[in-house]
Design a protein around this motif. Sequence first.
Motif, PDB file in Angstrom:
ATOM      1  N   GLN A  87      36.442 -31.236 -41.317  1.00 35.85           N
ATOM      2  CA  GLN A  87      35.199 -31.039 -42.056  1.00 35.85           C
ATOM      3  C   GLN A  87      34.723 -29.618 -41.791  1.00 35.85           C
ATOM      4  O   GLN A  87      35.300 -28.897 -40.978  1.00 35.85           O
ATOM      5  CB  GLN A  87      34.139 -32.041 -41.590  1.00 35.85           C
ATOM      6  CG  GLN A  87      33.827 -31.941 -40.091  1.00 35.85           C
ATOM      7  CD  GLN A  87      32.840 -32.986 -39.609  1.00 35.85           C
ATOM      8  OE1 GLN A  87      31.779 -33.167 -40.188  1.00 35.85           O
ATOM      9  NE2 GLN A  87      33.189 -33.686 -38.525  1.00 35.85           N
ATOM     10  N   THR A  88      33.675 -29.211 -42.474  1.00 33.59           N
ATOM     11  CA  THR A  88      33.038 -27.947 -42.157  1.00 33.59           C
ATOM     12  C   THR A  88      31.538 -28.167 -42.096  1.00 33.59           C
ATOM     13  O   THR A  88      31.043 -29.262 -42.389  1.00 33.59           O
ATOM     14  CB  THR A  88      33.415 -26.848 -43.169  1.00 33.59           C
ATOM     15  OG1 THR A  88      33.034 -25.572 -42.651  1.00 33.59           O
ATOM     16  CG2 THR A  88      32.752 -27.087 -44.521  1.00 33.59           C
ATOM     17  N   LYS A  89      30.816 -27.156 -41.692  1.00 35.35           N
ATOM     18  CA  LYS A  89      29.368 -27.293 -41.540  1.00 35.35           C
ATOM     19  C   LYS A  89      28.671 -27.203 -42.902  1.00 35.35           C
ATOM     20  O   LYS A  89      29.163 -26.558 -43.828  1.00 35.35           O
ATOM     21  CB  LYS A  89      28.814 -26.203 -40.623  1.00 35.35           C
ATOM     22  CG  LYS A  89      29.242 -26.317 -39.172  1.00 35.35           C
ATOM     23  CD  LYS A  89      28.569 -25.221 -38.350  1.00 35.35           C
ATOM     24  CE  LYS A  89      28.960 -25.278 -36.894  1.00 35.35           C
ATOM     25  NZ  LYS A  89      28.285 -24.221 -36.096  1.00 35.35           N
ATOM     26  N   THR A  90      27.508 -27.812 -42.972  1.00 32.41           N
ATOM     27  CA  THR A  90      26.700 -27.742 -44.183  1.00 32.41           C
ATOM     28  C   THR A  90      25.508 -26.814 -44.014  1.00 32.41           C
ATOM     29  O   THR A  90      24.674 -26.705 -44.906  1.00 32.41           O
ATOM     30  CB  THR A  90      26.215 -29.143 -44.577  1.00 32.41           C
ATOM     31  OG1 THR A  90      25.542 -29.739 -43.453  1.00 32.41           O
ATOM     32  CG2 THR A  90      27.376 -30.022 -44.987  1.00 32.41           C
ATOM     33  N   CYS A 112      27.119 -31.439 -39.423  1.00 29.67           N
ATOM     34  CA  CYS A 112      28.442 -32.048 -39.373  1.00 29.67           C
ATOM     35  C   CYS A 112      28.265 -33.427 -38.751  1.00 29.67           C
ATOM     36  O   CYS A 112      27.177 -33.747 -38.269  1.00 29.67           O
ATOM     37  CB  CYS A 112      29.446 -31.187 -38.594  1.00 29.67           C
ATOM     38  SG  CYS A 112      28.968 -30.839 -36.893  1.00 29.67           S
ATOM     39  N   GLU A 113      29.322 -34.223 -38.763  1.00 31.36           N
ATOM     40  CA  GLU A 113      29.153 -35.618 -38.363  1.00 31.36           C
ATOM     41  C   GLU A 113      30.252 -36.077 -37.418  1.00 31.36           C
ATOM     42  O   GLU A 113      31.416 -35.707 -37.580  1.00 31.36           O
ATOM     43  CB  GLU A 113      29.128 -36.524 -39.594  1.00 31.36           C
ATOM     44  CG  GLU A 113      28.014 -36.206 -40.573  1.00 31.36           C
ATOM     45  CD  GLU A 113      28.004 -37.142 -41.772  1.00 31.36           C
ATOM     46  OE1 GLU A 113      28.579 -38.248 -41.658  1.00 31.36           O
ATOM     47  OE2 GLU A 113      27.429 -36.766 -42.810  1.00 31.36           O
ATOM     48  N   ASP A 157      37.467 -37.302 -32.937  1.00 40.26           N
ATOM     49  CA  ASP A 157      37.234 -35.914 -33.320  1.00 40.26           C
ATOM     50  C   ASP A 157      37.886 -34.955 -32.324  1.00 40.26           C
ATOM     51  O   ASP A 157      38.429 -33.911 -32.702  1.00 40.26           O
ATOM     52  CB  ASP A 157      35.735 -35.620 -33.399  1.00 40.26           C
ATOM     53  CG  ASP A 157      35.027 -36.471 -34.427  1.00 40.26           C
ATOM     54  OD1 ASP A 157      35.631 -36.770 -35.473  1.00 40.26           O
ATOM     55  OD2 ASP A 157      33.861 -36.828 -34.189  1.00 40.26           O
ATOM     56  N   SER A 161      34.963 -23.727 -39.044  1.00 43.29           N
ATOM     57  CA  SER A 161      33.805 -22.928 -39.445  1.00 43.29           C
ATOM     58  C   SER A 161      34.178 -21.815 -40.411  1.00 43.29           C
ATOM     59  O   SER A 161      35.233 -21.197 -40.283  1.00 43.29           O
ATOM     60  CB  SER A 161      33.147 -22.308 -38.206  1.00 43.29           C
ATOM     61  OG  SER A 161      32.638 -23.309 -37.352  1.00 43.29           O
ATOM     62  N   PRO A 198      32.621 -31.929 -33.130  1.00 42.54           N
ATOM     63  CA  PRO A 198      31.200 -32.169 -33.394  1.00 42.54           C
ATOM     64  C   PRO A 198      30.556 -32.910 -32.229  1.00 42.54           C
ATOM     65  O   PRO A 198      31.139 -33.840 -31.671  1.00 42.54           O
ATOM     66  CB  PRO A 198      31.215 -33.026 -34.667  1.00 42.54           C
ATOM     67  CG  PRO A 198      32.569 -33.650 -34.709  1.00 42.54           C
ATOM     68  CD  PRO A 198      33.498 -32.669 -34.069  1.00 42.54           C
ATOM     69  N   ALA A 246      26.090 -31.468 -34.041  1.00 40.92           N
ATOM     70  CA  ALA A 246      26.067 -32.501 -35.073  1.00 40.92           C
ATOM     71  C   ALA A 246      24.679 -33.127 -35.079  1.00 40.92           C
ATOM     72  O   ALA A 246      24.165 -33.509 -34.032  1.00 40.92           O
ATOM     73  CB  ALA A 246      27.129 -33.562 -34.799  1.00 40.92           C
ATOM     74  N   VAL A 286      35.742 -29.716 -36.854  1.00 36.42           N
ATOM     75  CA  VAL A 286      34.901 -28.831 -37.662  1.00 36.42           C
ATOM     76  C   VAL A 286      35.553 -27.455 -37.724  1.00 36.42           C
ATOM     77  O   VAL A 286      35.773 -26.817 -36.686  1.00 36.42           O
ATOM     78  CB  VAL A 286      33.484 -28.710 -37.080  1.00 36.42           C
ATOM     79  CG1 VAL A 286      32.640 -27.756 -37.928  1.00 36.42           C
ATOM     80  CG2 VAL A 286      32.826 -30.080 -36.977  1.00 36.42           C
TER      81      VAL A 286
END
Length: 337
Positions: A275-278, A238-239, A319, A247, A304, A225, A245
């Motif tokens: 969430q997913t990665k950017t 990610c945060e 998380d 993937s 993350p 992250a 997360v």
Amino acid sequence: MMDRLLEICALDGTSGDEGAVRDYIKSSIHADKVITDNLGNLLVFKKGRKTPKNRIMFAAHMDEVGFMVTDITSDGFLRFGAVGGIDPRVVLGRAVRFMNGTRGVIGTKAVHQQSADERKKAPDFDALLIDIGAENAEEAGKRVSRGDCAVFDSDSFRFGSGFVKSKAIDDRAGCLIMMDMINGGPEYDAWYAFTVQEEVGTRGAKAAAFTIEPDIAVVLETTTACDIAETSGAKRVCELGRGCVVSYMDRATIYDRELYQLARSTADKLGIANQTKTLIAGGNDSGAIHVSRGGVRTCALSVPCRYLHSPACVINEADYTATAKLAEALLSAFAEL
């Protein structure tokens, strides 16, 4: 929960020397079958209330990054190499410890002795030494030998709003999630692979997947992250505080599309933050697992984590909890595919 995480993170287990971690896990779980293979992987079978259509394997690695002694200088300092991917910029001035209790500090020559060019960049590992307080090579050799490994010697603590700092959260977090799944009375039969040598090339996972022959694998990890000051947009990757997360791709794996979508939809349905990665970055045991034998459908869930591969890995407890809840839910979801 976080007290137990800090307890397992405090154990020392560089790649290829994971015995203390493996022994801790073995003594803490209640399973139907426990196997230690020739590489040192701990392969665990836990019978659930139902038998799944697919053979499911969860995986998390026991090893952590560290340092290996390569030579002892005449004046008692230790030359060393990195075990795993460590940025030299995070090691200078850090305390380290060896399995036998020997402690030291990583140093280099003083700033006033460096050239102008040297002062402009971080020193490479070949310019660093471990100082264990020895007078000469003979004294140092009584404490440490070539091939001995050291880890970061740093305190663990909680801070802020749910934040936790420790070495080796990568990937003792995944190990602890699997331990709780095993001891929690799972709904379906499953295998759990506590792997070795992930940090030096996902070597243990390759052997574990070959032995277990899973149809579907879920890799439990931590992932980078970059949600720190002056980092914005996609570069944050990610945060912390936004959940597990999931993937879709990294540098070693394109994840099974159906599993990825089912993981996200299951999390949403159950109200589990995700969430997913950017960015497409990093890699983990999935890289070895998904190409084992005739191929393995693979999904990765990660906590993350800021400052990976350093003495100060940082996660948020929320998380971790989200990742654990989603892993448990996916055992049931994937079992009936």
